[in-house]
Design a protein around this motif. Structure first.
Motif, PDB file in Angstrom:
ATOM      1  N   ILE A   1      58.064  30.533  40.022  1.00  0.00           N
ATOM      2  CA  ILE A   1      59.245  29.405  40.154  1.00  0.00           C
ATOM      3  C   ILE A   1      58.654  28.138  40.084  1.00  0.00           C
ATOM      4  O   ILE A   1      59.222  27.011  39.319  1.00  0.00           O
ATOM      5  CB  ILE A   1      60.116  29.495  41.412  1.00  0.00           C
ATOM      6  N   ILE A   2      57.513  27.695  40.784  1.00  0.00           N
ATOM      7  CA  ILE A   2      56.686  26.385  40.739  1.00  0.00           C
ATOM      8  C   ILE A   2      56.428  26.355  39.011  1.00  0.00           C
ATOM      9  O   ILE A   2      56.763  25.006  38.832  1.00  0.00           O
ATOM     10  CB  ILE A   2      55.578  26.303  41.631  1.00  0.00           C
ATOM     11  N   GLN A   3      55.926  26.993  38.418  1.00  0.00           N
ATOM     12  CA  GLN A   3      55.572  27.042  37.192  1.00  0.00           C
ATOM     13  C   GLN A   3      56.570  26.408  36.290  1.00  0.00           C
ATOM     14  O   GLN A   3      56.349  25.423  35.429  1.00  0.00           O
ATOM     15  CB  GLN A   3      54.768  28.349  36.608  1.00  0.00           C
ATOM     16  N   ARG A   4      57.965  27.020  36.466  1.00  0.00           N
ATOM     17  CA  ARG A   4      58.817  26.683  35.592  1.00  0.00           C
ATOM     18  C   ARG A   4      59.203  25.348  35.887  1.00  0.00           C
ATOM     19  O   ARG A   4      59.800  24.553  35.323  1.00  0.00           O
ATOM     20  CB  ARG A   4      60.097  27.799  36.071  1.00  0.00           C
ATOM     21  N   HIS A   5      59.645  25.126  37.370  1.00  0.00           N
ATOM     22  CA  HIS A   5      59.671  23.909  37.896  1.00  0.00           C
ATOM     23  C   HIS A   5      58.861  22.521  37.215  1.00  0.00           C
ATOM     24  O   HIS A   5      59.540  21.525  36.717  1.00  0.00           O
ATOM     25  CB  HIS A   5      59.573  23.362  39.395  1.00  0.00           C
ATOM     26  N   ASN A   6      57.529  22.897  37.217  1.00  0.00           N
ATOM     27  CA  ASN A   6      56.724  21.848  36.684  1.00  0.00           C
ATOM     28  C   ASN A   6      56.748  21.761  35.181  1.00  0.00           C
ATOM     29  O   ASN A   6      56.562  20.655  34.612  1.00  0.00           O
ATOM     30  CB  ASN A   6      55.283  22.260  37.183  1.00  0.00           C
ATOM     31  N   ALA A   7      56.881  22.901  34.400  1.00  0.00           N
ATOM     32  CA  ALA A   7      57.405  22.961  32.888  1.00  0.00           C
ATOM     33  C   ALA A   7      58.580  22.213  32.558  1.00  0.00           C
ATOM     34  O   ALA A   7      58.380  21.215  31.768  1.00  0.00           O
ATOM     35  CB  ALA A   7      57.410  24.278  32.521  1.00  0.00           C
ATOM     36  N   ILE A   8      59.723  21.996  33.253  1.00  0.00           N
ATOM     37  CA  ILE A   8      60.799  21.486  33.089  1.00  0.00           C
ATOM     38  C   ILE A   8      60.427  19.821  33.461  1.00  0.00           C
ATOM     39  O   ILE A   8      61.075  19.180  32.424  1.00  0.00           O
ATOM     40  CB  ILE A   8      62.161  21.771  34.046  1.00  0.00           C
ATOM     41  N   GLY A   9      59.922  19.522  34.628  1.00  0.00           N
ATOM     42  CA  GLY A   9      59.533  18.060  34.821  1.00  0.00           C
ATOM     43  C   GLY A   9      58.710  17.538  33.727  1.00  0.00           C
ATOM     44  O   GLY A   9      58.946  16.432  33.415  1.00  0.00           O
ATOM     45  N   ASP A  10      57.858  18.139  33.236  1.00  0.00           N
ATOM     46  CA  ASP A  10      56.807  17.747  32.133  1.00  0.00           C
ATOM     47  C   ASP A  10      57.503  17.260  30.963  1.00  0.00           C
ATOM     48  O   ASP A  10      57.142  16.672  30.360  1.00  0.00           O
ATOM     49  CB  ASP A  10      55.500  18.888  32.097  1.00  0.00           C
ATOM     50  N   ALA A  11      58.257  18.673  30.383  1.00  0.00           N
ATOM     51  CA  ALA A  11      59.217  18.445  29.439  1.00  0.00           C
ATOM     52  C   ALA A  11      59.953  17.090  29.208  1.00  0.00           C
ATOM     53  O   ALA A  11      60.004  16.478  28.411  1.00  0.00           O
ATOM     54  CB  ALA A  11      59.625  19.703  29.063  1.00  0.00           C
ATOM     55  N   LEU A  12      60.803  16.984  30.211  1.00  0.00           N
ATOM     56  CA  LEU A  12      61.673  16.005  30.639  1.00  0.00           C
ATOM     57  C   LEU A  12      60.859  14.401  30.466  1.00  0.00           C
ATOM     58  O   LEU A  12      61.554  13.594  30.216  1.00  0.00           O
ATOM     59  CB  LEU A  12      62.612  16.024  31.711  1.00  0.00           C
ATOM     60  N   ALA A  13      59.609  14.668  31.074  1.00  0.00           N
ATOM     61  CA  ALA A  13      59.194  13.205  31.047  1.00  0.00           C
ATOM     62  C   ALA A  13      58.497  13.013  29.971  1.00  0.00           C
ATOM     63  O   ALA A  13      58.273  11.856  29.433  1.00  0.00           O
ATOM     64  CB  ALA A  13      57.976  13.480  32.357  1.00  0.00           C
ATOM     65  N   THR A  14      57.815  13.711  29.183  1.00  0.00           N
ATOM     66  CA  THR A  14      57.206  13.531  27.851  1.00  0.00           C
ATOM     67  C   THR A  14      57.662  13.881  26.509  1.00  0.00           C
ATOM     68  O   THR A  14      57.643  13.003  25.775  1.00  0.00           O
ATOM     69  CB  THR A  14      55.722  14.573  27.948  1.00  0.00           C
ATOM     70  N   THR A  15      58.448  14.916  26.583  1.00  0.00           N
ATOM     71  CA  THR A  15      59.229  15.349  25.296  1.00  0.00           C
ATOM     72  C   THR A  15      60.631  15.672  25.657  1.00  0.00           C
ATOM     73  O   THR A  15      61.121  16.936  25.405  1.00  0.00           O
ATOM     74  CB  THR A  15      58.236  16.232  24.388  1.00  0.00           C
ATOM     75  N   PRO A  16      61.507  14.647  26.014  1.00  0.00           N
ATOM     76  CA  PRO A  16      62.746  15.173  26.670  1.00  0.00           C
ATOM     77  C   PRO A  16      63.730  15.979  25.168  1.00  0.00           C
ATOM     78  O   PRO A  16      64.398  16.702  25.529  1.00  0.00           O
ATOM     79  CB  PRO A  16      63.423  14.050  27.023  1.00  0.00           C
ATOM     80  N   GLN A  17      63.292  15.680  24.295  1.00  0.00           N
ATOM     81  CA  GLN A  17      64.166  16.203  23.109  1.00  0.00           C
ATOM     82  C   GLN A  17      63.762  17.638  22.821  1.00  0.00           C
ATOM     83  O   GLN A  17      64.399  18.425  22.224  1.00  0.00           O
ATOM     84  CB  GLN A  17      63.915  15.484  21.861  1.00  0.00           C
TER      85      GLN A  17
END
Length: 198
Positions: free
Chosen positions: A88-104
């Motif tokens: 779950i933490i891995q998914r949380h961080n993946a969402i955060g990273d994607a939205l911060a760097t490549t939101p598209q």
């Protein structure tokens, strides 16, 4: 203007068994109910997305217990429970990273039938469940009288209240009122990054 950094949730200190993929996590979540509020990966993905983009930061110790009940107590988690928490933490961080760097590139995990039909309701209900942790802070985005409501409308449209009616009564009175509204889930990957920036 500085770029907003993702809120990262750190992994528990002690490593455990082999990593858990999303299919295994989905099976674990189904077994974890009824103690937890989330029953599958799609609901989890919506919940975690709301935690990431929400108007205020929520401590992991709080939202994990809300999410999983007693199984969400990070300090005492062991075995497969700890492995699930790590996933779950891995998914949380993946969402955060994607939205911060490549939101598209952000893509929610929607349930799909074998024929490809999309069921957005579980994801949206997960998102709504997390909103309730800081319900007052979400008010600008859930008030139909405000223009910002258009950002959460594609999500709230799929959420059912206790009377089995859509929560978004400002826009329609029935899911069948406008056939185009059944496709409104396509807007969710677009509005989530905007909610984050708002």
């Amino acid at each position: 203007m500085t770029q907003r950094q993702p809120r990262r949730t750190h992994r528990p200190a002690e490593p455990n068994s082999a990593p858990m993929d999303l299919d295994a996590l989905d099976r674990w979540l189904q077994r974890a109910q009824p103690e937890g509020k989330i029953h599958n990966v799609s609901m989890l993905d919506g919940y975690v997305t709301a935690i990431v983009v929400g108007p205020v930061s929520i401590p992991p110790d709080e939202w994990f217990v809300d999410l999983l009940g007693n199984k969400g107590r990070i300090a005492s988690a062991r075995g497969r429970t700890l492995t699930a928490i790590e996933a779950i933490i891995q998914r949380h961080n993946a969402i955060g990273d994607a939205l911060a760097t490549t939101p598209q590139t952000y893509a929610p995990i929607f349930q799909r039938a074998d024929d490809g039909t999309v069921f957005a309701e579980p994801w949206c209900l997960g998102f709504l469940t997390a909103m309730h942790l800081r319900w007052a802070a979400w008010k600008p985005l859930r008030d139909p009288a405000r223009s910002e409501f258009r950002l959460t409308m594609p999500i709230l449209f799929h959420c059912i209240d206790a009377g089995d009616e859509p929560l978004n009564t400002a826009e329609h009175t029935s899911r069948d009122a406008d056939p185009a509204l059944r496709e409104i889930y396509h807007a969710i990957p677009i509005v989530v990054p905007v909610i984050r920036e708002f």
